[in-house]
Write a protein that holds these residues in place. Structure first.
Motif, PDB file in Angstrom:
ATOM      1  N   MET A   1     128.941  32.170  87.856  1.00 21.82           N
ATOM      2  CA  MET A   1     127.988  31.471  86.909  1.00 21.82           C
ATOM      3  C   MET A   1     128.108  31.947  85.431  1.00 21.82           C
ATOM      4  SD  MET A   1     124.764  31.762  89.417  1.00 21.82           S
ATOM      5  CE  MET A   1     124.552  30.525  90.511  1.00 21.82           C
ATOM      6  N   VAL A   2     128.521  32.946  85.176  1.00 29.24           N
ATOM      7  CA  VAL A   2     128.662  33.505  83.917  1.00 29.24           C
ATOM      8  C   VAL A   2     129.765  32.635  83.150  1.00 29.24           C
ATOM      9  CG1 VAL A   2     129.222  35.446  82.290  1.00 29.24           C
ATOM     10  CG2 VAL A   2     127.364  35.619  84.010  1.00 29.24           C
ATOM     11  N   GLN A   3     130.957  33.244  83.798  1.00 24.80           N
ATOM     12  CA  GLN A   3     132.211  32.631  83.182  1.00 24.80           C
ATOM     13  C   GLN A   3     132.470  31.086  83.132  1.00 24.80           C
ATOM     14  OE1 GLN A   3     135.437  35.118  84.925  1.00 24.80           O
ATOM     15  NE2 GLN A   3     134.342  36.774  84.159  1.00 24.80           N
ATOM     16  N   ARG A   4     132.373  30.697  84.352  1.00 21.52           N
ATOM     17  CA  ARG A   4     132.690  29.080  84.278  1.00 21.52           C
ATOM     18  C   ARG A   4     131.295  28.373  83.879  1.00 21.52           C
ATOM     19  NH1 ARG A   4     133.010  26.348  90.098  1.00 21.52           N
ATOM     20  NH2 ARG A   4     131.000  25.992  89.822  1.00 21.52           N
ATOM     21  N   ASP A   5     130.068  28.596  84.342  1.00 21.48           N
ATOM     22  CA  ASP A   5     129.067  27.790  84.013  1.00 21.48           C
ATOM     23  C   ASP A   5     128.253  28.236  82.896  1.00 21.48           C
ATOM     24  OD1 ASP A   5     129.649  26.651  86.569  1.00 21.48           O
ATOM     25  OD2 ASP A   5     128.387  27.889  87.562  1.00 21.48           O
ATOM     26  N   LYS A   6     128.674  29.287  82.245  1.00 25.70           N
ATOM     27  CA  LYS A   6     127.944  29.819  80.916  1.00 25.70           C
ATOM     28  C   LYS A   6     126.536  30.023  81.192  1.00 25.70           C
ATOM     29  CE  LYS A   6     132.002  29.136  79.413  1.00 25.70           C
ATOM     30  NZ  LYS A   6     132.999  30.229  79.509  1.00 25.70           N
ATOM     31  N   ARG A   7     126.164  30.506  82.306  1.00 20.63           N
ATOM     32  CA  ARG A   7     124.678  31.011  82.382  1.00 20.63           C
ATOM     33  C   ARG A   7     124.390  32.290  82.201  1.00 20.63           C
ATOM     34  NH1 ARG A   7     121.727  26.187  84.619  1.00 20.63           N
ATOM     35  NH2 ARG A   7     123.682  24.653  84.850  1.00 20.63           N
ATOM     36  N   LYS A   8     123.299  32.576  82.158  1.00 21.87           N
ATOM     37  CA  LYS A   8     122.784  34.170  81.831  1.00 21.87           C
ATOM     38  C   LYS A   8     122.185  34.553  83.136  1.00 21.87           C
ATOM     39  CE  LYS A   8     120.131  37.014  78.492  1.00 21.87           C
ATOM     40  NZ  LYS A   8     119.239  37.240  77.615  1.00 21.87           N
ATOM     41  N   VAL A   9     122.827  35.570  83.571  1.00 23.39           N
ATOM     42  CA  VAL A   9     122.559  35.832  85.025  1.00 23.39           C
ATOM     43  C   VAL A   9     122.187  37.315  84.953  1.00 23.39           C
ATOM     44  CG1 VAL A   9     123.501  36.183  87.319  1.00 23.39           C
ATOM     45  CG2 VAL A   9     124.355  34.276  85.901  1.00 23.39           C
ATOM     46  N   LEU A  10     120.935  37.603  85.896  1.00 20.74           N
ATOM     47  CA  LEU A  10     120.603  39.025  86.130  1.00 20.74           C
ATOM     48  C   LEU A  10     120.815  39.185  87.534  1.00 20.74           C
ATOM     49  CD1 LEU A  10     119.272  41.624  85.173  1.00 20.74           C
ATOM     50  CD2 LEU A  10     116.924  40.687  85.964  1.00 20.74           C
ATOM     51  N   MET A  11     121.237  40.462  88.067  1.00 15.69           N
ATOM     52  CA  MET A  11     121.452  40.880  89.479  1.00 15.69           C
ATOM     53  C   MET A  11     120.696  41.720  89.753  1.00 15.69           C
ATOM     54  SD  MET A  11     125.534  40.738  89.934  1.00 15.69           S
ATOM     55  CE  MET A  11     126.210  42.066  88.874  1.00 15.69           C
ATOM     56  N   ALA A  12     120.097  41.787  91.076  1.00 15.34           N
ATOM     57  CA  ALA A  12     119.032  42.887  91.453  1.00 15.34           C
ATOM     58  C   ALA A  12     119.489  43.289  92.590  1.00 15.34           C
ATOM     59  CB  ALA A  12     117.630  42.509  91.161  1.00 15.34           C
ATOM     60  N   SER A  13     119.572  44.662  93.126  1.00 10.50           N
ATOM     61  CA  SER A  13     119.740  44.967  94.367  1.00 10.50           C
ATOM     62  C   SER A  13     118.308  45.342  94.947  1.00 10.50           C
ATOM     63  CB  SER A  13     120.762  46.413  94.494  1.00 10.50           C
ATOM     64  OG  SER A  13     120.807  46.837  95.774  1.00 10.50           O
ATOM     65  N   LEU A  14     118.072  44.815  96.077  1.00 11.86           N
ATOM     66  CA  LEU A  14     116.815  45.212  96.847  1.00 11.86           C
ATOM     67  C   LEU A  14     117.284  45.976  97.942  1.00 11.86           C
ATOM     68  CD1 LEU A  14     116.230  42.726  95.104  1.00 11.86           C
ATOM     69  CD2 LEU A  14     114.834  41.968  96.856  1.00 11.86           C
ATOM     70  N   ASP A  15     118.427  46.718  98.088  1.00  3.62           N
ATOM     71  CA  ASP A  15     118.871  47.434  99.232  1.00  3.62           C
ATOM     72  C   ASP A  15     118.213  49.059  98.920  1.00  3.62           C
ATOM     73  OD1 ASP A  15     119.798  48.738 101.228  1.00  3.62           O
ATOM     74  OD2 ASP A  15     121.787  47.780 101.069  1.00  3.62           O
ATOM     75  N   VAL A  16     117.140  49.443  99.527  1.00  2.00           N
ATOM     76  CA  VAL A  16     116.522  50.480  99.291  1.00  2.00           C
ATOM     77  C   VAL A  16     117.091  51.523 100.393  1.00  2.00           C
ATOM     78  CG1 VAL A  16     114.557  49.668  97.989  1.00  2.00           C
ATOM     79  CG2 VAL A  16     114.316  49.891 100.331  1.00  2.00           C
ATOM     80  N   TYR A  17     117.860  51.063 101.249  1.00  2.00           N
ATOM     81  CA  TYR A  17     117.856  51.744 102.673  1.00  2.00           C
ATOM     82  C   TYR A  17     119.530  52.554 102.823  1.00  2.00           C
ATOM     83  CZ  TYR A  17     114.206  48.915 103.804  1.00  2.00           C
ATOM     84  OH  TYR A  17     112.954  48.228 103.907  1.00  2.00           O
ATOM     85  N   ARG A  18     120.462  51.925 102.275  1.00  6.98           N
ATOM     86  CA  ARG A  18     121.891  52.273 102.353  1.00  6.98           C
ATOM     87  C   ARG A  18     122.005  53.177 101.071  1.00  6.98           C
ATOM     88  NH1 ARG A  18     126.451  48.323 102.649  1.00  6.98           N
ATOM     89  NH2 ARG A  18     126.877  49.220 101.103  1.00  6.98           N
ATOM     90  N   PRO A  19     122.372  54.415 101.373  1.00  7.49           N
ATOM     91  CA  PRO A  19     122.809  55.200 100.074  1.00  7.49           C
ATOM     92  C   PRO A  19     123.753  54.636  99.339  1.00  7.49           C
ATOM     93  CG  PRO A  19     122.855  56.309 102.244  1.00  7.49           C
ATOM     94  CD  PRO A  19     122.989  54.927 102.694  1.00  7.49           C
ATOM     95  N   ALA A  20     123.443  54.543  97.939  1.00 11.43           N
ATOM     96  CA  ALA A  20     124.455  54.057  97.086  1.00 11.43           C
ATOM     97  C   ALA A  20     124.633  52.404  97.149  1.00 11.43           C
ATOM     98  CB  ALA A  20     125.620  54.622  97.336  1.00 11.43           C
ATOM     99  N   ALA A  21     123.756  51.842  97.746  1.00 13.69           N
ATOM    100  CA  ALA A  21     123.825  50.497  97.930  1.00 13.69           C
ATOM    101  C   ALA A  21     123.546  49.640  96.389  1.00 13.69           C
ATOM    102  CB  ALA A  21     122.969  49.819  98.887  1.00 13.69           C
ATOM    103  N   MET A  22     122.487  50.352  95.647  1.00 18.63           N
ATOM    104  CA  MET A  22     121.947  49.876  94.242  1.00 18.63           C
ATOM    105  C   MET A  22     123.098  50.036  93.331  1.00 18.63           C
ATOM    106  SD  MET A  22     118.001  50.753  94.274  1.00 18.63           S
ATOM    107  CE  MET A  22     116.955  49.495  94.775  1.00 18.63           C
ATOM    108  N   GLU A  23     123.736  51.340  93.445  1.00 20.26           N
ATOM    109  CA  GLU A  23     124.866  51.776  92.592  1.00 20.26           C
ATOM    110  C   GLU A  23     125.864  50.903  92.916  1.00 20.26           C
ATOM    111  OE1 GLU A  23     124.187  53.835  90.257  1.00 20.26           O
ATOM    112  OE2 GLU A  23     126.467  53.719  89.558  1.00 20.26           O
ATOM    113  N   GLN A  24     126.368  50.398  93.839  1.00 22.93           N
ATOM    114  CA  GLN A  24     127.326  49.527  94.189  1.00 22.93           C
ATOM    115  C   GLN A  24     127.230  48.148  93.200  1.00 22.93           C
ATOM    116  OE1 GLN A  24     127.616  48.155  98.147  1.00 22.93           O
ATOM    117  NE2 GLN A  24     129.358  46.907  97.924  1.00 22.93           N
ATOM    118  N   LEU A  25     126.030  47.651  93.239  1.00 22.79           N
ATOM    119  CA  LEU A  25     125.922  46.364  92.653  1.00 22.79           C
ATOM    120  C   LEU A  25     126.002  46.781  91.113  1.00 22.79           C
ATOM    121  CD1 LEU A  25     125.387  43.181  93.023  1.00 22.79           C
ATOM    122  CD2 LEU A  25     123.004  43.887  92.478  1.00 22.79           C
ATOM    123  N   ALA A  26     125.537  47.897  90.651  1.00 20.76           N
ATOM    124  CA  ALA A  26     125.397  48.219  89.376  1.00 20.76           C
ATOM    125  C   ALA A  26     127.038  48.534  88.917  1.00 20.76           C
ATOM    126  CB  ALA A  26     124.763  49.677  89.107  1.00 20.76           C
TER     127      ALA A  26
END
Ligand code: GDP
Ligand code: MG
Length: 440
Positions: free
Chosen positions: A120-145
Motif C-alpha cells: 500500500m505504501v510503495q505501490r498505492d502511495k498510501r500512508k499506512v500505520l500498523m498496530a500489533s494487538l498481540d499481547v500474549y505472545r512474547p515479542a509479538a509486538m516487537e516483531q511487527l515493530a
C-alpha cells in the motif's frame, strides 16, 4: 488434469453425449484429486455433485470431445467456486480505513500485515500505520515493530498493560491524528480455534469497525479449513481471505474449502517469507494447481487404462505359469483397443515411445487389432486354449470365418507365440503385450 483426462475420456467414450457411467468414472477421479489436494470432504462432495449434475447428459458440441467436455465442466465449476479474478482490498471508505487481520497463531498474520502495508505504501502511495494487538505472545509486538523499521513504515508505539480492544481504539485515534489513509490491525491468534480468540476478535471488531476483516490462513490447512473459515465468518464476520505459504508443498485445496463455506473472496496470496512475497489471487491459477499437479496425472492415467484389476491379476498369474492362451491374447487386444489402440497406449506410457519406430515398422495399427480379435473370435474354445490344434484345415476354416487370409492367421499365431514367450520370460509380464507385438 485437463489434457490427459480429456484425452482419456475421448478414447473411452467417443460418443455424442456423456453417459452416467462415464461421468461417474470421471467423478471418482476428480474426487480423489480434490481430496489429495486437501480440499475438505464436505466441499468435495458438494462440488462433485454439482459437476455431476451438469455433466450427465450434457450434449457434447461438435468441436469438442466428451473428455474435453468433462474437463471443461470441472474446471469451470472450480473457477466459479473459487470466485472472481483480482478481488482486491477495498479502501473505499473514510480514512483512516481500518483493516483487521484474524487467524490462528503462526498462520502469517504479522507477516501479511507487513506485506500489505508495504504494497500500500510503495505501490498505492498510501500512508499506512500498523498496530500489533498481540499481547500474549512474547515479542509479538516487537516483531511487527522490527518489520516496520525495516520497511520504514510506522507502527503504533507499544504501551504495556493494555488489552487488545484498547489498543485498537488507540491505533485508530493515532491514525486519525496522524492523517493516515489506512490502519492495519494485527491481532493475536491462538493455536486452536478457541472461544477466547473469537470473543476477543469480535470485541476488537466492535471497537474498530474495520472496513475489511481478513482471515489469514495457511494454505496447508487441510480438512480443518472448513471449521476455521466457518467459525471466523460466523463469529467475527469476514470480508476476505489471505492464503499464506502458497510457496510451499500445498496444493491449494484450502482455498476451495474456505471459499466454498464462507462465500468470501480470497484476496491475497502469501508466496514467501519476505515482505515483497504477496500476490493477487487468480482463480484459474489455483484451479490449475488443485487439479494440475503430479498426482492427478497418474490418477488420470489410471482412468485411461481402464484396466480391470482382477483380470490383469489373473492374466499375470497365467503368464507366470506360461499358460497365456489365445483367450488371454484376445483380452489383451481388446484392452488395447479400449485404451485407444497402439497410439493411445504409447501416449500414456512414457517409456514406450522408444518403441514407436519398431511398432510402426511392424505395421501395427488399430485396424490390425480389430482384425486379430476377429480371427480369434472365429476359433472354437478348444482351439483358443490349445493353439497347437491349429493345423492347415482348421486355419483355412478360421480364415474364411473371419474374412482374412491364412497368412493373417499364421501371423497371429506367431505373434501369440512371441507374446507367450516374452511373458513367460518376463515372469510378471511387466513389459506388457507390446513387447510381443513388436516382435511379431
Ligand atoms: P502469525 O502468528 O499469524 O502472526 O504468523 P507470522 O506472521 O509470525 O508467521 C509465522 C511464520 O510463517 C513466520 O516464520 C513467517 O516468516 C512465515 N510465513 C508467513 N507467511 C508466509 C508465506 O507466505 N510463505 C512462507 N514460506 N512463509 C510464511
Ligand atoms: Mg503475529
Amino acid at each position: 488434469l485437463s489434457e490427459r483426462l480429456g484425452g482419456i475420456l475421448d478414447r473411452l467414450t467417443g460418443r455424442g453425449s456423456l453417459s452416467e457411467a462415464d461421468v461417474d468414472a470421471a467423478m471418482r477421479e476428480v474426487r480423489r484429486a480434490l481430496l489429495e489436494a486437501d480440499v475438505a470432504l464436505e466441499v468435495v462432495r458438494s462440488f462433485t455433485d454439482r459437476v455431476r449434475e451438469q455433466a450427465i447428459g450434457a450434449t457434447v458440441v461438435k468441436s469438442v470431445t466428451p473428455g474435453q467436455m468433462v474437463v471443461k465442466i470441472v474446471h469451470d465449476e472450480l473457477v466459479k467456486t473459487l470466485g472472481d479474478d483480482g478481488q482486491t482490498i477495498d479502501l473505499n471508505a473514510v480514512p483512516p480505513v481500518p483493516i483487521m487481520m484474524v487467524g490462528l497463531q503462526g498462520s502469517g498474520k504479522t507477516t501479511t500485515t507487513a506485506k500489505l502495508a508495504r504494497r500500500m505504501v510503495q505501490r498505492d502511495k498510501r500512508k499506512v500505520l500498523m498496530a500489533s494487538l498481540d499481547v500474549y505472545r512474547p515479542a509479538a509486538m516487537e516483531q511487527l515493530a522490527v518489520l516496520g523499521r525495516d520497511l520504514d513504515i510506522p507502527t503504533l508505539p507499544i504501551v504495556a498493560g493494555q488489552m487488545p480492544p484498547q489498543i485498537a481504539r488507540r491505533a485508530i485515534e493515532a491514525a486519525k491524528l496522524g492523517g493516515y489513509d489506512v490502519v492495519l490491525l494485527d491481532t493475536a491468534g491462538r493455536t486452536t480455534l478457541d472461544e477466547d480468540m473469537m470473543k476477543e476478535a469480535a470485541e476488537i471488531k466492535a471497537v474498530a469497525n474495520p472496513h475489511e476483516v481478513l482471515l489469514v490462513a495457511d494454505s496447508l490447512t487441510g480438512q480443518d479449513a472448513v471449521n476455521l473459515a466457518r467459525s471466523f465468518d460466523q463469529r467475527v464476520g469476514l470480508t476476505g481471505i489471505a492464503l499464506t505459504r502458497i510457496d510451499g508443498d500445498g496444493r491449494g485445496g484450502a482455498a476451495l474449502s474456505m471459499r466454498a463455506v464462507t462465500g468470501k473472496p480470497i484476496k491475497l496470496l502469501g508466496t514467501g517469507e519476505k515482505t515483497d512475497a504477496l500476490e493477487d489471487f487468480y482463480p484459474s491459477r489455483i484451479a490449475g494447481r488443485i487439479l494440475g499437479m503430479g498426482d492427478i496425472v497418474s490418477l488420470v492415467e489410471k482412468a485411461a487404462a481402464n484396466i480391470d484389476a482382477e483380470k490383469a491379476a489373473r492374466a499375470a498369474e497365467k503368464m507366470r505359469k506360461g499358460q497365456f492362451d489365445l483367450n488371454d491374447m484376445r483380452e489383451q487386444l481388446l484392452q488395447m483397443s479400449q485404451m485407444g489402440g497402439i497410439s493411445g497406449l504409447m501416449g500414456m506410457m512414457p517409456g514406450i515411445s522408444k518403441m514407436k519406430n519398431q511398432i510402426a515398422a511392424a505395421g501395427i495399427d488399430d485396424r490390425i487389432l480389430k482384425r486379430q480379435v476377429a480371427i480369434i473370435d472365429s476359433m472354437t474354445r478348444e482351439e483358443r486354449k490349445h493353439p497347437d490344434l491349429l493345423k492347415a484345415s482348421r486355419k483355412k476354416r478360421i480364415a474364411a470365418g473371419s474374412g482374412q487370409s491364412v497368412e493373417h492367421v499364421n501371423k497371429l499365431l506367431k505373434m501369440h507365440r512371441n507374446m507367450a514367450d516374452v511373458m513367460k520370460a518376463m515372469g510378471s509380464g511387466k513389459r506388457g503385450p507390446l513387447a510381443g507385438i513388436a516382435q511379431a
